[in-house]
Scaffold this motif. Sequence first.
Motif: not given
Length: 465
Positions: A179-204
Amino acid sequence: MLAYSTTSPARSATGAVGKRRRASLVAVAAGSVLVTLAACSGPGSGSGSSADATPTAVNTAVANTPTTLTLFSAAGLEAYEQDLADAFQRKYPKIKVKLRVESDNNFNTVLPRVLASDSAPDIVQPYDLRGGVKDGLLTNLDAYDKAYGWSDKVPASALTPGRVSNGVVGSGPLYQAGGSAGPLTGVFYNKKLAAKVGMKTPPRSIGELEAVMAKAKKSGITPIVASNQDGLIGHLYNLLLGDYMGAQKLSDIVYRKPGATLETPAAVQATKTLQKWIKAGYFASDVNALNQEASYGKFTGGKGLFFFQGSWITQTLDKNFKGKYGVFPMPPAKKGGKYAGMTNNTLAFSIAARSKKKDAAGLFLNFLTTPEAAKVAVDNGYAALTPGADSKAEPSLSGTLTKQIQTGYAAIAADNGFDSWLQNSAPEVNTKLTQQLQLLVSGKVAPNAMVKTLQSTYADALKSN
């Protein structure tokens, strides 16, 4: 397949990932349970020879024939693979799967000898697929692929690492499947700091990601947490390479496809982007002095907005940061572009050439394409897809962490964007990349020169091998 042992969930690092549990399957891409296939040939055909490396006939009607399969496992994957074995046995009670376990440190060393012995296991995840094929130790799975229709059910980029032709991984006959399974390598983010800078959706796009980081920097927040004493800015660098080069071009290098080269304008652009972020102060000033453990502490201590890592770190982060972070896939270079990211397929296995139970082993590999196997993967902390996952949900900052990992993985799969770490192309490249990343951070190497050095190291490694 080679595994970037320092940072990806390789043999030496799978213990934590393999033993991780999640309560339930969330947002696994939908797909119907596979219908049992009719026999393609009479009982016993194509699997009787203990050294038949290229079966031509496959019997798929083996579920009711009592037998015991042996799965050779590294200790770090034992818990996960035992869960797979148990799930398989619940579906096919007449076929038992017995694990034969070797320590992580010894697994890669003893595997060729074990596969060549008269007591070879039936199923295995080989570290060196290329070498196993060259030495005739692994079964050509093309007949099983045709019988079970794996190429129609599994994303092409998930099967590509299991193909080998003339000593090159990435094309030709299939030697590792499931099948297809494995880890996702991506961008982890701090929720509190994301809210502080106004990030409401993932950058596209990379541009949108840069805009968020610039805003964080202006607000006194370090945009990126990373460690580079051990070269782990390499996660981010590989994601940028996948974005600008495209997953296939990066994979061609890792799989040593003839003519593949890193010395391209796209790779230079990826390197320039990283250099730009370094010069903009998006990393802590002491990043070259930080190791991996220290970077975990900084992220969970709220010292930065983003952390470019793989989902194998969730167990570590959850110890004192659970519920306070999320993850999304690396955005494409341009909005609307294709997602790409590094992974390794934990639901892909090989059948030993000397196995006397190839058809039963083939049924096990086919089971790995089912929702039951996908659930086992997710319960063990991986992302997983099931047949029919031909559409993707847009990554979001809402939902559980498990859902975010699943959605990100599905987005990459839908774009056939699975690739691997540049470091996996050769050990010499792994060493040289760490050095070059440290020089890039300290301003002692230019992007063009860095790419040229890495390509030269890669070329020399191919010649010596």
